[in-house]
Design a protein around this motif. Sequence first.
Motif, PDB file in Angstrom:
ATOM      1  N   ALA A   1       0.903  -1.138  -0.047  1.00  0.00           N
ATOM      2  CA  ALA A   1      -0.040  -0.153   0.039  1.00  0.00           C
ATOM      3  C   ALA A   1       0.969   1.340  -0.040  1.00  0.00           C
ATOM      4  O   ALA A   1       0.338   2.620   0.258  1.00  0.00           O
ATOM      5  CB  ALA A   1      -0.823  -0.009   1.044  1.00  0.00           C
TER       6      ALA A   1
ATOM      7  N   VAL B   1      -7.092   1.413  -2.716  1.00  0.00           N
ATOM      8  CA  VAL B   1      -6.039   1.089  -1.951  1.00  0.00           C
ATOM      9  C   VAL B   1      -6.221   1.143  -0.548  1.00  0.00           C
ATOM     10  O   VAL B   1      -6.077   0.151   0.166  1.00  0.00           O
ATOM     11  CB  VAL B   1      -4.744   1.816  -2.282  1.00  0.00           C
ATOM     12  CG1 VAL B   1      -3.648   1.393  -1.320  1.00  0.00           C
ATOM     13  CG2 VAL B   1      -4.145   1.517  -3.680  1.00  0.00           C
TER      14      VAL B   1
ATOM     15  N   ILE C   1      -6.474   5.510  -5.119  1.00  0.00           N
ATOM     16  CA  ILE C   1      -6.074   5.585  -3.808  1.00  0.00           C
ATOM     17  C   ILE C   1      -7.144   5.131  -2.713  1.00  0.00           C
ATOM     18  O   ILE C   1      -7.112   4.479  -1.874  1.00  0.00           O
ATOM     19  CB  ILE C   1      -5.608   7.090  -3.487  1.00  0.00           C
ATOM     20  CG1 ILE C   1      -4.445   7.189  -4.153  1.00  0.00           C
ATOM     21  CG2 ILE C   1      -5.435   7.219  -1.912  1.00  0.00           C
ATOM     22  CD1 ILE C   1      -3.257   6.354  -3.979  1.00  0.00           C
TER      23      ILE C   1
END
Length: 139
Positions: free
Chosen positions: A103, A131, A128
Amino acid sequence: MKSYYFALLTALVWGLVPVFEKMGLSRLTPAAGIFVRCLAVSSGAIVLLVARPQILSELAHTPLRNIGLIVFGGFTANFIGQLLFYNALKGGDVSRVTPIAGAYPLIAFLMGILVLGEALTTAKMFGIGFVLLGVFLLR
């Protein structure tokens, strides 16, 4: 577009390697694993230098600041980061540890915007977000 394919190949390699490292760490401490890995990387660097001796000329004409930034990145990622990763890998499941450790784009994303002045786009924000969701689901 070429960078996209290189990134995919990177993901393939970096996705395979932790499985082998996890198996290798079954009879090694993380510190011993780092030592062996560094030997392999050093061997690769020697092969690269033999194959492309112009690297020395390139380095001779590169400002020390640029070389220092690469040295800092190499030490931080390939020594400190890898040692932390090996400790996580030694004690955890590769299927859980690797995605969480992977990550790091969250940090790179923020640094790209804050330090390098890269654009904040909707696609990047969604990426993002996914993630973050993945890390949350694996906790």
